[in-house]
Design a protein around this motif. Structure first.
Motif, PDB file in Angstrom:
ATOM      1  N   ARG A 116      -5.147  11.066   9.075  1.00 19.29           N
ATOM      2  CA  ARG A 116      -5.025  12.479   8.678  1.00 19.29           C
ATOM      3  C   ARG A 116      -3.093  12.552   9.394  1.00 19.29           C
ATOM      4  O   ARG A 116      -2.844  11.841   9.732  1.00 19.29           O
ATOM      5  N   ARG A 117      -2.312  12.917   7.882  1.00 22.37           N
ATOM      6  CA  ARG A 117      -0.991  13.204   8.543  1.00 22.37           C
ATOM      7  C   ARG A 117      -0.822  14.279   8.874  1.00 22.37           C
ATOM      8  O   ARG A 117      -1.440  15.100   8.045  1.00 22.37           O
ATOM      9  N   MET A 118       0.963  14.070   9.252  1.00 22.39           N
ATOM     10  CA  MET A 118       1.716  15.675   9.738  1.00 22.39           C
ATOM     11  C   MET A 118       3.184  15.924   8.623  1.00 22.39           C
ATOM     12  O   MET A 118       3.817  15.035   8.735  1.00 22.39           O
ATOM     13  N   GLU A 119       2.928  16.305   8.103  1.00 22.65           N
ATOM     14  CA  GLU A 119       4.207  16.595   7.325  1.00 22.65           C
ATOM     15  C   GLU A 119       5.175  16.742   7.661  1.00 22.65           C
ATOM     16  O   GLU A 119       4.854  18.403   8.366  1.00 22.65           O
ATOM     17  N   LEU A 120       6.192  16.974   8.036  1.00 19.42           N
ATOM     18  CA  LEU A 120       7.447  17.666   8.623  1.00 19.42           C
ATOM     19  C   LEU A 120       8.713  17.456   7.722  1.00 19.42           C
ATOM     20  O   LEU A 120       9.284  15.870   7.181  1.00 19.42           O
ATOM     21  N   PRO A 121       9.568  18.282   7.745  1.00 12.93           N
ATOM     22  CA  PRO A 121      10.848  18.325   7.203  1.00 12.93           C
ATOM     23  C   PRO A 121      12.418  17.150   7.781  1.00 12.93           C
ATOM     24  O   PRO A 121      11.411  16.790   8.824  1.00 12.93           O
ATOM     25  N   LEU A 129       1.287  -1.239   0.274  1.00 16.99           N
ATOM     26  CA  LEU A 129       0.050   0.325   0.346  1.00 16.99           C
ATOM     27  C   LEU A 129       1.173   1.633   0.058  1.00 16.99           C
ATOM     28  O   LEU A 129       1.579   1.355   0.927  1.00 16.99           O
ATOM     29  N   GLU A 130       0.427   2.227  -1.104  1.00 12.89           N
ATOM     30  CA  GLU A 130       1.758   3.257  -0.741  1.00 12.89           C
ATOM     31  C   GLU A 130       0.838   4.430   0.401  1.00 12.89           C
ATOM     32  O   GLU A 130      -0.074   3.774   1.120  1.00 12.89           O
ATOM     33  N   GLN A 131       1.447   4.963   0.775  1.00 18.21           N
ATOM     34  CA  GLN A 131       0.836   5.518   1.865  1.00 18.21           C
ATOM     35  C   GLN A 131      -0.564   6.533   1.951  1.00 18.21           C
ATOM     36  O   GLN A 131      -1.476   6.719   3.515  1.00 18.21           O
ATOM     37  N   GLU A 132      -0.755   6.923   0.079  1.00 20.90           N
ATOM     38  CA  GLU A 132      -1.991   8.099   0.443  1.00 20.90           C
ATOM     39  C   GLU A 132      -3.221   6.611   0.876  1.00 20.90           C
ATOM     40  O   GLU A 132      -4.194   6.973   0.710  1.00 20.90           O
ATOM     41  N   GLU A 133      -2.651   5.045   0.231  1.00 22.09           N
ATOM     42  CA  GLU A 133      -3.903   4.583   0.201  1.00 22.09           C
ATOM     43  C   GLU A 133      -3.782   4.344   1.584  1.00 22.09           C
ATOM     44  O   GLU A 133      -4.722   4.208   2.336  1.00 22.09           O
ATOM     45  N   VAL A 134      -2.917   4.161   2.482  1.00 21.26           N
ATOM     46  CA  VAL A 134      -2.807   4.317   3.815  1.00 21.26           C
ATOM     47  C   VAL A 134      -3.974   5.096   4.738  1.00 21.26           C
ATOM     48  O   VAL A 134      -4.719   5.055   5.473  1.00 21.26           O
ATOM     49  N   GLU A 135      -3.789   6.150   4.532  1.00 17.65           N
ATOM     50  CA  GLU A 135      -4.398   7.351   4.922  1.00 17.65           C
ATOM     51  C   GLU A 135      -6.081   7.352   4.663  1.00 17.65           C
ATOM     52  O   GLU A 135      -6.457   7.243   5.307  1.00 17.65           O
ATOM     53  N   GLU A 136      -5.864   6.730   3.546  1.00 15.35           N
ATOM     54  CA  GLU A 136      -7.575   6.810   2.868  1.00 15.35           C
ATOM     55  C   GLU A 136      -8.405   5.956   3.790  1.00 15.35           C
ATOM     56  O   GLU A 136      -9.323   6.036   4.134  1.00 15.35           O
ATOM     57  N   TRP A 153      -4.690 -13.157   3.923  1.00 18.51           N
ATOM     58  CA  TRP A 153      -4.874 -11.949   4.605  1.00 18.51           C
ATOM     59  C   TRP A 153      -3.799 -11.058   3.388  1.00 18.51           C
ATOM     60  O   TRP A 153      -3.223 -11.459   2.807  1.00 18.51           O
ATOM     61  N   THR A 154      -5.250  -9.510   3.389  1.00 19.08           N
ATOM     62  CA  THR A 154      -4.600  -9.001   1.928  1.00 19.08           C
ATOM     63  C   THR A 154      -3.889  -7.823   3.512  1.00 19.08           C
ATOM     64  O   THR A 154      -3.777  -7.727   5.121  1.00 19.08           O
ATOM     65  N   ASN A 155      -3.418  -6.870   2.327  1.00 20.12           N
ATOM     66  CA  ASN A 155      -2.742  -5.606   2.934  1.00 20.12           C
ATOM     67  C   ASN A 155      -3.752  -4.941   3.787  1.00 20.12           C
ATOM     68  O   ASN A 155      -4.062  -4.397   5.124  1.00 20.12           O
ATOM     69  N   GLU A 156      -4.997  -4.981   3.003  1.00 29.75           N
ATOM     70  CA  GLU A 156      -6.391  -3.872   3.241  1.00 29.75           C
ATOM     71  C   GLU A 156      -6.970  -4.550   4.854  1.00 29.75           C
ATOM     72  O   GLU A 156      -6.618  -3.829   5.738  1.00 29.75           O
ATOM     73  N   GLU A 157      -6.718  -5.910   4.820  1.00 31.88           N
ATOM     74  CA  GLU A 157      -7.601  -6.326   6.107  1.00 31.88           C
ATOM     75  C   GLU A 157      -6.643  -6.571   7.107  1.00 31.88           C
ATOM     76  O   GLU A 157      -7.064  -5.984   8.362  1.00 31.88           O
ATOM     77  N   VAL A 158      -5.402  -6.681   7.265  1.00 34.64           N
ATOM     78  CA  VAL A 158      -4.375  -6.371   7.999  1.00 34.64           C
ATOM     79  C   VAL A 158      -4.024  -5.089   8.712  1.00 34.64           C
ATOM     80  O   VAL A 158      -4.050  -4.533   9.766  1.00 34.64           O
ATOM     81  N   LEU A 159      -4.002  -4.310   7.699  1.00 40.69           N
ATOM     82  CA  LEU A 159      -4.648  -3.763   8.352  1.00 40.69           C
ATOM     83  C   LEU A 159      -6.174  -2.543   9.467  1.00 40.69           C
ATOM     84  O   LEU A 159      -5.816  -2.057  10.325  1.00 40.69           O
ATOM     85  N   ALA A 160      -6.245  -3.228   8.855  1.00 40.46           N
ATOM     86  CA  ALA A 160      -8.324  -3.230   9.387  1.00 40.46           C
ATOM     87  C   ALA A 160      -7.698  -3.183  10.990  1.00 40.46           C
ATOM     88  O   ALA A 160      -8.363  -3.260  12.134  1.00 40.46           O
ATOM     89  N   ALA A 161      -7.535  -5.146  10.762  1.00 47.04           N
ATOM     90  CA  ALA A 161      -7.486  -5.554  12.144  1.00 47.04           C
ATOM     91  C   ALA A 161      -6.478  -5.473  13.125  1.00 47.04           C
ATOM     92  O   ALA A 161      -6.636  -4.729  14.431  1.00 47.04           O
ATOM     93  N   LEU A 162      -5.330  -4.021  12.476  1.00 50.38           N
ATOM     94  CA  LEU A 162      -4.191  -3.468  13.223  1.00 50.38           C
ATOM     95  C   LEU A 162      -4.986  -2.086  13.424  1.00 50.38           C
ATOM     96  O   LEU A 162      -4.912  -1.733  15.101  1.00 50.38           O
TER      97      LEU A 162
END
Length: 375
Positions: free
Chosen positions: A265-270, A253-260, A317-326
């Motif tokens: 939401r993200r907090m972006e820092l240098p 999963l890309e970061q944008e997919e994880v956030e969705e 398990w798929t990445n989406e399913e494991v993320l939901a479980a987490l």
């Protein structure tokens, strides 16, 4: 990028061994260290229920809850373990301490000495295969990594992240063991981000009210549910696959997919701010995670699982399913900069909104300085 496979979903319904079956198969005798809890407990249960396993020997510092296994209570660093391994065909070594809160020197002493002792004892006892479990983190998280990494890719990690130095040393011991003990084979299993009753710097990342993203980085996420790790370890114990194996969900999963998917939401820092804050907080003892842990949320380190696939194994398990479980597992927990917060602190952190990622650097550092002045 990881889509559900109907055949995998169907296999899930038939993969869990039926309860109550004894360990009376004609297959190997398998010894498991670290057998009383966590992944070790799950593996002992699975092997004890398998008709392909003749007997399970369970080793830990306390007795577990699987009566079908033959239990031995001792520390894996005790040379007497060699006697307990006599008659075993395969040893799966899972007695590792990767607790974020453990003193790093004590953790390394336990992990390295324990692995050395188990490998030597296994050879002395006539065991022909040892299965070690490390992590895909040993490949290192680097901006120029291939996506996905081949299982034969160079191990480019450093010892800067929690426990990774121990894992690299364990892998070195595993490579050296067959040369020191001819006839002993070593299989290494490297899971991606492990989820399911685990507490790591990477699972704590999802306990934060905002997902810290370092500007200019490209995070990618590949998960491994403990059930899939256990089934991969069973494959290795049954010698259906050998060598150096990565295990995890198909794809990433890309970061944008994880956030969705997470709704966080993200907090972006240098980079300098994020890494500097993490280093300062860890140096003064306010967070368990060193700055090196951040690399694994910044750069890609997803891996191919081709060797297990070639052997017929598939993740359930798929990445989406494991993320939901987490997300379900960590609900109600609150972490900022790797530090677990109490309810009162968590409320303040949530209200901080866009400055949440800096809360640890500002408030916690000030608190530590005040405490030092009072001493």
């Amino acid at each position: 990028m990881s889509s559900p496979d109907p055949q995998v979903r169907a296999a899930r319904n038939h993969s869990t061994p039926a309860p109550g079956r004894g360990s009376h198969g004609r297959g190997p005798v398998v010894a498991v260290t670290g057998a009383a809890s966590g992944v070790g407990d799950l593996l002992v249960r699975r092997l004890a229920a398998s008709e392909e396993i003749k007997q399970v020997v369970a080793i830990d510092e306390r007795r577990g809850e699987v009566p079908e296994a033959q239990w031995h209570i001792l520390d894996v660093r005790d040379p007497a373990i060699a006697e307990k391994l006599r008659g075993a065909d395969v040893v799966v070594h899972l007695a590792l301490d990767l607790d974020l809160e453990t003193d790093s020197a004590a953790r390394t002493a336990y992990n390295v000495r324990g692995t050395q002792t188990v490998l030597t004892a296994a050879a002395a006892a006539g065991v022909h295969r040892v299965v070690l479990c490390t992590s895909a983190m040993v490949y290192g998280a680097l901006p120029d990594n291939d996506i996905p990494l081949s299982e034969d890719a160079e191990l480019r990690a450093t010892a800067e992240a929690t426990g990774v130095g121990d894992l690299l040393e364990i892998e070195r011991l595993g490579r050296r063991a067959p040369r020191a003990h001819p006839g002993l084979n070593v299989t290494v299993v490297r899971p991606a981000v492990l989820v399911g009753g685990t507490d790591t710097a990477l699972t704590r990342y999802f306990e934060s009210p905002r997902l810290l993203v370092v500007a200019g980085s490209r995070p990618t996420w590949q998960f491994c549910h403990v059930e899939d790790l256990v089934s991969a370890l069973e494959y290795a114990a049954l010698e259906k696959v050998d060598g150096e194996l990565a295990v995890g969900c198909d794809g990433w999963l890309e970061q944008e997919e994880v956030e969705e998917l997470s709704g966080i939401r993200r907090m972006e820092l240098p980079s300098a701010v994020a890494l500097g804050a993490a280093a300062r907080l860890h140096r003064i003892g306010l967070t368990p995670s060193p700055a090196g842990d951040l690399a694994y949320t910044m750069h890609p380190w997803v891996v191919s699982v081709s060797r297990l696939h070639d052997a017929g194994w598939r993740p359930q398990w798929t990445n989406e399913e494991v993320l939901a479980a987490l997300l379900e597992e960590v609900e109600g927990r609150h972490t900022v900069a790797g530090r677990r917060l109490g309810r009162k602190d968590a409320t303040a952190a949530g209200a901080a909104g866009a400055t949440v990622a800096l809360l640890g650097t500002a408030a916690l550092v000030r608190r530590a300085r005040k405490a030092r002045r009072r001493i």
